[in-house]
Scaffold this motif. Structure first.
Motif, mmCIF file in Angstrom:
data_model
loop_
_atom_site.group_PDB
_atom_site.id
_atom_site.type_symbol
_atom_site.label_atom_id
_atom_site.label_comp_id
_atom_site.label_asym_id
_atom_site.label_seq_id
_atom_site.Cartn_x
_atom_site.Cartn_y
_atom_site.Cartn_z
ATOM 1 N N THR A 113 0.880 -1.060 -0.152
ATOM 2 C CA THR A 113 0.111 -0.036 -0.017
ATOM 3 C C THR A 113 0.981 1.524 0.107
ATOM 4 N N TYR A 114 0.527 2.211 -0.843
ATOM 5 C CA TYR A 114 1.094 3.445 -0.833
ATOM 6 C C TYR A 114 0.084 4.485 -0.792
ATOM 7 N N ILE A 115 0.409 5.809 -0.683
ATOM 8 C CA ILE A 115 -0.545 6.865 -0.529
ATOM 9 C C ILE A 115 0.311 7.958 -1.340
ATOM 10 N N ASP A 124 4.490 1.055 5.885
ATOM 11 C CA ASP A 124 5.218 -0.176 6.500
ATOM 12 C C ASP A 124 4.293 -0.780 7.492
ATOM 13 N N VAL A 125 3.854 -2.103 6.937
ATOM 14 C CA VAL A 125 2.807 -2.893 7.569
ATOM 15 C C VAL A 125 3.323 -3.149 9.157
ATOM 16 N N GLU A 126 4.565 -3.683 8.966
ATOM 17 C CA GLU A 126 5.218 -4.321 10.224
ATOM 18 C C GLU A 126 5.124 -3.181 11.300
ATOM 19 N N TYR A 127 5.597 -2.146 11.021
ATOM 20 C CA TYR A 127 5.479 -1.183 12.247
ATOM 21 C C TYR A 127 4.727 0.022 12.174
ATOM 22 N N HIS A 128 3.624 -0.099 11.281
ATOM 23 C CA HIS A 128 2.635 0.782 11.146
ATOM 24 C C HIS A 128 3.087 2.200 11.323
ATOM 25 N N GLN A 129 4.079 2.622 10.193
ATOM 26 C CA GLN A 129 4.246 3.796 10.038
ATOM 27 C C GLN A 129 4.474 3.952 8.402
ATOM 28 N N LEU A 130 4.604 5.209 7.895
ATOM 29 C CA LEU A 130 4.665 5.604 6.666
ATOM 30 C C LEU A 130 6.518 5.884 6.322
ATOM 31 N N GLU A 131 6.641 5.372 5.124
ATOM 32 C CA GLU A 131 8.016 5.768 4.556
ATOM 33 C C GLU A 131 8.009 6.729 3.574
ATOM 34 N N VAL A 132 8.906 7.539 3.442
ATOM 35 C CA VAL A 132 8.896 8.620 2.659
ATOM 36 C C VAL A 132 9.508 8.227 1.218
ATOM 37 N N VAL A 133 8.790 7.994 0.227
ATOM 38 C CA VAL A 133 9.370 7.284 -1.097
ATOM 39 C C VAL A 133 9.766 8.627 -2.016
ATOM 40 N N ILE A 134 8.868 9.502 -2.271
ATOM 41 C CA ILE A 134 9.408 10.403 -3.307
ATOM 42 C C ILE A 134 8.493 11.775 -2.769
ATOM 43 N N PRO A 135 9.288 12.801 -2.189
ATOM 44 C CA PRO A 135 8.444 14.046 -1.943
ATOM 45 C C PRO A 135 7.872 14.718 -3.153
ATOM 46 N N GLY A 136 6.854 15.510 -3.028
ATOM 47 C CA GLY A 136 6.633 16.380 -4.493
ATOM 48 C C GLY A 136 5.233 16.321 -4.707
ATOM 49 N N ASP A 137 4.938 17.226 -5.879
ATOM 50 C CA ASP A 137 3.241 17.426 -6.233
ATOM 51 C C ASP A 137 3.262 16.497 -7.365
ATOM 52 N N PHE A 138 2.363 15.421 -7.155
ATOM 53 C CA PHE A 138 2.071 14.416 -8.307
ATOM 54 C C PHE A 138 0.581 14.482 -8.718
ATOM 55 N N ARG A 139 0.070 15.736 -8.513
ATOM 56 C CA ARG A 139 -1.487 15.716 -8.981
ATOM 57 C C ARG A 139 -1.398 15.682 -10.445
ATOM 58 N N GLU A 140 -0.994 16.203 -11.086
ATOM 59 C CA GLU A 140 -0.925 16.186 -12.408
ATOM 60 C C GLU A 140 -0.606 14.797 -13.240
ATOM 61 N N PRO A 141 0.734 14.313 -13.089
ATOM 62 C CA PRO A 141 0.873 13.057 -13.355
ATOM 63 C C PRO A 141 0.026 12.140 -13.081
#
Ligand code: FMN
Length: 246
Positions: A110-112, A134-151
């Motif tokens: 799962t990504y958001i 991160d399911v195991e530790y119930h936390q989020l990991e930053v993959v790529i910061p930025g504005d993705f609305r358009e793409p």
């Protein structure tokens, strides 16, 4: 499709029990070098009867310009993909989850994507960008910061709600997790697993008076490149924008 179905039927006379020639994949995907965002303990901020959620669930494609808070996001991630029981298995300790999974292989990641609304970021306390749960530790990991609305909107065949929702869930499959146990028949199970998880999400958002819509129409390669997965061993299979509704 018929050919695939026929070639993956279970038949009393011909059951293939062997494991394919692949290494057993890790149960949890990790981004070891990423920044982490701890999530609050998941608890429903507005418990409703399951019966109410079943009666009210609908697809919503228009959202208010209102952000959601981290408690809500935390609950939705857990309800969809989280652990609700730890057990000992022959593979060691594994976390069983809120949604069933064929053979407890848990192929879905799962990504958001956190979007920007008119005057605020879609999730209070987070920056815009792609995050991995991160399911195991119930936390989020930053993959790529930025504005993705358009793409994101473009990758989803111009479905504008992917760009106007405060947050968009993206589900991928790591195929080998299920293939390792079930070979090609596993391809069927992966989508059944995803359906269970996404229905959990649909009912959980309904219970919190939020709205969203499951999206199966997207350009696969474009989606995969947005969240930086290879599209071969791991690929996007479902997208689900979520937001506040009237
Ligand atoms: C697998 C799947 C893929 C879907 N893909 C899209 C999509 O790409 N865009 C969209 O607007 N709705 C999509 N939907 C939502 C359906 O259009 C919606 O569920 C259907 O019209 C019934 O309406 P309801 O969900 O409000 O009951 C999808 C639903 C499913 C189950």
């Amino acid at each position: 499709m018929e050919k695939y179905h026929k070639s993956t039927v279970y038949d009393r006379c011909k059951m293939n029990g062997s494991s394919p020639d692949i290494l057993k994949p890790d149960l949890y995907k990790k981004y070891p070098n990423s920044d982490k965002v701890p999530l609050p303990k998941p608890k429903s901020t507005n418990p409703v009867l399951l019966d109410d959620a079943l009666r009210k669930r609908r697809s919503f494609r228009e959202y208010l310009q209102k952000s959601i808070d981290l408690d809500t996001l935390s609950y939705l991630l857990w309800a969809t993909s989280g652990i609700n029981k730890l057990i000992q298995s022959s593979w060691g300790e594994i976390g069983l989850r809120t949604a069933p999974s064929a053979g407890a292989c848990y192929p879905i990641e799962t990504y958001i994507i956190v979007n920007k609304l008119k005057n605020q970021i879609g999730v209070k306390g987070l920056d815009m960008g792609v995050y991995h749960y991160d399911v195991e530790y119930h936390q989020l990991e930053v993959v790529i910061p930025g504005d993705f609305r358009e793409p994101l909107m473009k990758a989803c065949l111009e479905q504008h709600y992917c760009g106007t929702a405060p947050v968009v869930f993206i589900f991928t499959a790591i195929f080998n997790r299920t293939k390792y146990k079930y070979e090609d028949r596993g391809y069927r199970y992966i989508f059944l697993d995803a359906g269970h998880q996404v229905q959990n999400l649909a009912l959980a958002i309904t219970g919190l008076h939020l709205g969203g819509v499951p999206i199966g129409a997207f350009y696969d390669d474009e989606m995969n490149s947005i969240i930086a997965v290879d599209g071969i061993f791991e690929s996007t299979i479902y997208v689900y924008p979520i937001g506040c509704i009237k």
